[in-house]
Design an enzyme around this catalytic site. Structure first.
Site, PDB file in Angstrom:
ATOM      1  N   GLU A  68       0.822  -1.219   0.000  1.00  6.65           N
ATOM      2  CA  GLU A  68       0.000   0.000   0.000  1.00  6.65           C
ATOM      3  C   GLU A  68       0.857   1.271   0.000  1.00  6.65           C
ATOM      4  O   GLU A  68       0.511   2.251  -0.645  1.00  6.65           O
ATOM      5  CB  GLU A  68      -0.910  -0.020   1.232  1.00  6.65           C
ATOM      6  CG  GLU A  68      -1.967   1.067   1.212  1.00  6.65           C
ATOM      7  CD  GLU A  68      -2.954   0.895   2.355  1.00  6.65           C
ATOM      8  OE1 GLU A  68      -3.523  -0.202   2.496  1.00  6.65           O
ATOM      9  OE2 GLU A  68      -3.147   1.863   3.105  1.00  6.65           O
ATOM     10  N   ASP A  69       1.967   1.233   0.719  1.00  3.18           N
ATOM     11  CA  ASP A  69       2.693   2.482   0.995  1.00  3.18           C
ATOM     12  C   ASP A  69       4.085   2.575   0.401  1.00  3.18           C
ATOM     13  O   ASP A  69       4.768   3.580   0.623  1.00  3.18           O
ATOM     14  CB  ASP A  69       2.827   2.678   2.519  1.00  3.18           C
ATOM     15  CG  ASP A  69       1.482   2.912   3.180  1.00  3.18           C
ATOM     16  OD1 ASP A  69       0.572   3.400   2.502  1.00  3.18           O
ATOM     17  OD2 ASP A  69       1.339   2.598   4.377  1.00  3.18           O
TER      18      ASP A  69
HETATM   19  P1  NDP Z   1      -5.833   8.555   7.539  1.00  2.00           P
HETATM   20  O1  NDP Z   1      -7.083   8.426   8.312  1.00  2.00           O
HETATM   21  O2  NDP Z   1      -5.633   7.690   6.379  1.00  2.00           O
HETATM   22  O3  NDP Z   1      -4.562   8.448   8.497  1.00  2.00           O
HETATM   23  C1  NDP Z   1      -4.546   7.512   9.456  1.00  2.00           C
HETATM   24  C2  NDP Z   1      -3.594   6.450   9.040  1.00  2.00           C
HETATM   25  O4  NDP Z   1      -2.275   6.997   9.036  1.00  2.00           O
HETATM   26  C3  NDP Z   1      -3.611   5.343  10.034  1.00  2.00           C
HETATM   27  O5  NDP Z   1      -4.603   4.431   9.709  1.00  2.00           O
HETATM   28  C4  NDP Z   1      -2.205   4.811   9.886  1.00  2.00           C
HETATM   29  O6  NDP Z   1      -2.229   3.929   8.768  1.00  2.00           O
HETATM   30  C5  NDP Z   1      -1.354   6.011   9.486  1.00  2.00           C
HETATM   31  N1  NDP Z   1      -0.558   6.667  10.512  1.00  2.00           N
HETATM   32  C6  NDP Z   1       0.688   7.139  10.335  1.00  2.00           C
HETATM   33  N2  NDP Z   1       1.135   7.735  11.450  1.00  2.00           N
HETATM   34  C7  NDP Z   1       0.162   7.613  12.373  1.00  2.00           C
HETATM   35  C8  NDP Z   1       0.070   8.020  13.733  1.00  2.00           C
HETATM   36  N3  NDP Z   1       1.067   8.655  14.354  1.00  2.00           N
HETATM   37  N4  NDP Z   1      -1.075   7.764  14.407  1.00  2.00           N
HETATM   38  C9  NDP Z   1      -2.077   7.132  13.795  1.00  2.00           C
HETATM   39  N5  NDP Z   1      -2.053   6.719  12.491  1.00  2.00           N
HETATM   40  C10 NDP Z   1      -0.926   6.955  11.793  1.00  2.00           C
HETATM   41  O7  NDP Z   1      -5.625  10.067   7.258  1.00  2.00           O
HETATM   42  P2  NDP Z   1      -5.392  10.813   5.943  1.00  2.00           P
HETATM   43  O8  NDP Z   1      -4.586  12.011   6.300  1.00  2.00           O
HETATM   44  O9  NDP Z   1      -4.847   9.955   4.886  1.00  2.00           O
HETATM   45  O10 NDP Z   1      -6.931  11.238   5.638  1.00  2.00           O
HETATM   46  C11 NDP Z   1      -7.914  10.260   5.468  1.00  2.00           C
HETATM   47  C12 NDP Z   1      -9.341  10.798   5.553  1.00  2.00           C
HETATM   48  O11 NDP Z   1      -9.559  11.725   6.614  1.00  2.00           O
HETATM   49  C13 NDP Z   1      -9.782  11.492   4.302  1.00  2.00           C
HETATM   50  O12 NDP Z   1     -10.941  10.836   3.838  1.00  2.00           O
HETATM   51  C14 NDP Z   1     -10.063  12.917   4.720  1.00  2.00           C
HETATM   52  O13 NDP Z   1     -11.141  13.446   3.971  1.00  2.00           O
HETATM   53  C15 NDP Z   1     -10.433  12.761   6.141  1.00  2.00           C
HETATM   54  N6  NDP Z   1     -10.221  13.995   6.916  1.00  2.00           N
HETATM   55  C16 NDP Z   1     -10.915  14.164   8.080  1.00  2.00           C
HETATM   56  C17 NDP Z   1     -10.784  15.294   8.844  1.00  2.00           C
HETATM   57  C18 NDP Z   1     -11.550  15.424  10.122  1.00  2.00           C
HETATM   58  O14 NDP Z   1     -11.407  16.425  10.802  1.00  2.00           O
HETATM   59  N7  NDP Z   1     -12.322  14.422  10.510  1.00  2.00           N
HETATM   60  C19 NDP Z   1      -9.900  16.390   8.402  1.00  2.00           C
HETATM   61  C20 NDP Z   1      -9.185  16.117   7.219  1.00  2.00           C
HETATM   62  C21 NDP Z   1      -9.372  14.953   6.511  1.00  2.00           C
HETATM   63  P3  NDP Z   1      -1.329   2.578   8.642  1.00  2.00           P
HETATM   64  O15 NDP Z   1      -1.859   1.553   9.536  1.00  2.00           O
HETATM   65  O16 NDP Z   1      -1.519   2.245   7.200  1.00  2.00           O
HETATM   66  O17 NDP Z   1       0.023   3.006   8.990  1.00  2.00           O
END
Ligand code: NDP
Ligand code: ZN
Length: 187
Positions: A68-69
């Site tokens: 994925e990454d």
């Molecule tokens: P993600 O939700 O995809 O990011 C979370 C993922 O980042 C985790 O599942 C993990 O994936 C990885 N990760 C890396 N570092 C960390 C850490 N320190 N702590 C936790 N997780 C970490 O965020 P995105 O930035 O890609 O955005 C995804 C969605 O969020 C979009 O659909 C966007 O529209 C929405 N969004 C929501 C907002 C809100 O306020 N609710 C604001 C802005 C965007 P892994 O297990 O793969 O490492």
């Protein structure tokens, strides 16, 4: 005396492969921790909390974010680790051609349909991410965004239940703690 066996060699190969593939990547926390810490933590969570002793599942945990990454390919993983491990990694890999919103929706929808091994791997992955949301969160995320992440994780996990009670209970306890912590901050 405890003896390592040949599966240890496969685990070490997976660890090196994942470390090389993730070498330019960092987590989103304030310290920008090396990304490889995360797959190691997921593998250890399966072993320690989940009681998992299946080396295929532990190896797939080390590799779980490579497709994925990173630039890693299915062909490479198949060649180095075989079809069974590749299939498991593919089951927990989002389709990067889709929007983030769509990928998040599909994780909820697909959760009940994946294999029992993939369910355990996703449980461990979400345990580690929810734990990070509290202890080392993405540095730009608001409290609300962190809260929304918990809500979404819970929806994914609800589709994965029934395969590993220890992991499920741990996730549920972590979620209670995380919500309590965020509630205090958001008041
Ligand atoms: P993600 O939700 O995809 O990011 C979370 C993922 O980042 C985790 O599942 C993990 O994936 C990885 N990760 C890396 N570092 C960390 C850490 N320190 N702590 C936790 N997780 C970490 O965020 P995105 O930035 O890609 O955005 C995804 C969605 O969020 C979009 O659909 C966007 O529209 C929405 N969004 C929501 C907002 C809100 O306020 N609710 C604001 C802005 C965007 P892994 O297990 O793969 O490492
Ligand atoms: Zn992950």
């Amino acid at each position: 005396m405890w003896q390592l066996n040949e599966n240890t060699g496969i685990l070490l190969k997976a660890l090196r492969f994942a470390a090389e593939k993730h070498c330019h990547q960092r987590r989103k926390d304030v310290h920008a921790s090396p990304y490889i810490n995360h797959p190691i933590q997921v593998a250890e969570t399966l072993w320690v909390i989940g009681g998992v002793r299946d080396y295929i599942l532990i190896t797939a945990a080390l590799l779980h974010d490579t497709l994925e990454d990173t630039e890693a390919t299915s062909e490479e993983i198949n060649q180095l680790f075989g079809q069974e491990i590749l299939a498991l990694v593919q089951e927990v890999t989002d389709d990067r051609t889709l929007t983030k919103l769509e990928r998040k929706r599909l994780q909820i929808q697909h959760a009940p349909l994946i294999s029992n091994s993939a369910k355990q791997l996703k449980l461990a992955d979400k345990i580690c991410n929810v734990s990070d949301i509290i202890d080392s969160p993405p540095q730009t995320w608001s409290w609300q965004r962190r809260w929304d992440y918990l809500t979404w994780s819970e929806q994914v996990i609800d589709g994965l239940r029934g395969v590993n009670p220890s992991l499920e209970i741990h996730f549920d306890q972590l979620l209670v703690q995380a919500r309590h912590f965020l509630n205090l901050q958001m008041q």
